[in-house]
Design an enzyme around this catalytic site. Sequence first.
Site, PDB file in Angstrom:
ATOM      1  N   ARG A 177      -0.394   2.320 -11.697  1.00 55.30           N
ATOM      2  CA  ARG A 177       0.545   1.454 -10.710  1.00 55.30           C
ATOM      3  C   ARG A 177       1.931   2.008 -10.901  1.00 55.30           C
ATOM      4  O   ARG A 177       2.464   2.124 -12.173  1.00 55.30           O
ATOM      5  CB  ARG A 177       0.575   0.024 -11.066  1.00 55.30           C
ATOM      6  CG  ARG A 177      -0.833  -0.850 -10.679  1.00 55.30           C
ATOM      7  CD  ARG A 177      -1.262  -0.620  -9.317  1.00 55.30           C
ATOM      8  NE  ARG A 177      -2.532  -1.562  -9.184  1.00 55.30           N
ATOM      9  CZ  ARG A 177      -3.641  -0.704  -9.100  1.00 55.30           C
ATOM     10  NH1 ARG A 177      -3.838   0.520  -9.376  1.00 55.30           N
ATOM     11  NH2 ARG A 177      -4.752  -1.514  -8.958  1.00 55.30           N
ATOM     12  N   CYS A 232       0.426   1.453  -5.829  1.00 58.49           N
ATOM     13  CA  CYS A 232      -1.053   2.540  -6.517  1.00 58.49           C
ATOM     14  C   CYS A 232      -0.208   3.773  -6.873  1.00 58.49           C
ATOM     15  O   CYS A 232       0.703   4.227  -5.960  1.00 58.49           O
ATOM     16  CB  CYS A 232      -1.885   2.697  -5.716  1.00 58.49           C
ATOM     17  SG  CYS A 232      -3.168   1.142  -5.269  1.00 58.49           S
ATOM     18  N   HIS A 287       0.673  -1.144  -0.024  1.00 58.03           N
ATOM     19  CA  HIS A 287       0.053  -0.030   0.061  1.00 58.03           C
ATOM     20  C   HIS A 287       0.902   1.177   0.043  1.00 58.03           C
ATOM     21  O   HIS A 287       2.039   1.339   0.578  1.00 58.03           O
ATOM     22  CB  HIS A 287      -0.848   0.168   1.235  1.00 58.03           C
ATOM     23  CG  HIS A 287      -2.156  -0.831   1.250  1.00 58.03           C
ATOM     24  ND1 HIS A 287      -3.152  -0.639   0.113  1.00 58.03           N
ATOM     25  CD2 HIS A 287      -2.393  -1.844   1.727  1.00 58.03           C
ATOM     26  CE1 HIS A 287      -3.926  -1.690   0.409  1.00 58.03           C
ATOM     27  NE2 HIS A 287      -3.622  -2.485   1.256  1.00 58.03           N
TER      28      HIS A 287
END
Length: 218
Positions: A196, A187, A119
């Site tokens: 991405r 991300c 993340h």
Amino acid sequence: MRVAIRGFGELLITIGVVLLLFAGYQLWWTNVRSQAASARNTELIIETWQAAPAAPSSPTAEPTAGEGIALMTIPRIGDDVTDEPVLEGVSLDVLAQGLGHYPNTALPGETGNFAVAGHRATNGEPLRNIDQLQIGDLIYVQTQESWFVYRLFRDQIVTPNDDWVVSVRPFPEEPAISNRLLTITTCHPRWGSTERWIWWGDLIAATPKSAGAPVMAV
């Protein structure tokens, strides 16, 4: 009329409070929860390694979903990724507890592409500072038996459908690139998921744990 206006105003206030609480949950509480889970996983991985010494001559079993397979350190981004657990799988549940290893990609140090995801915002956000990485930065990966050092050589922003980035040979036209790669995905932009951000590294060193930990540098 005034009653209707007052009621509408109270409704807006209620909605605002709910949104603020949700934002607080996303921006703060998910990080607190995920960072605690990540720390527990790091401790569990180390304890498991110490409790069951590896047999270097035995074949490596395929990891199960959620299993801790490695610890990763990226000196460039400091405490964000220091002994960060790498767990098998890239489900949301796994990524809320550390970095995730893409199933069916190579394990650390193996021939192929050792691909991980993490993340960049909320849920621990270990890769929040991926924009600070530079070509030439070193990535250190510790397994039960060995230390592996990868050097970053390229980054690219792609679409979520670009699965080629974690393929065995993402750059077949460049034979000079090692056949032992590291791929890091997250991300982009930080508070979105429309793209991405990918970094690739080349394995430059592999040493047994018995030789001691490498001296880490950026």
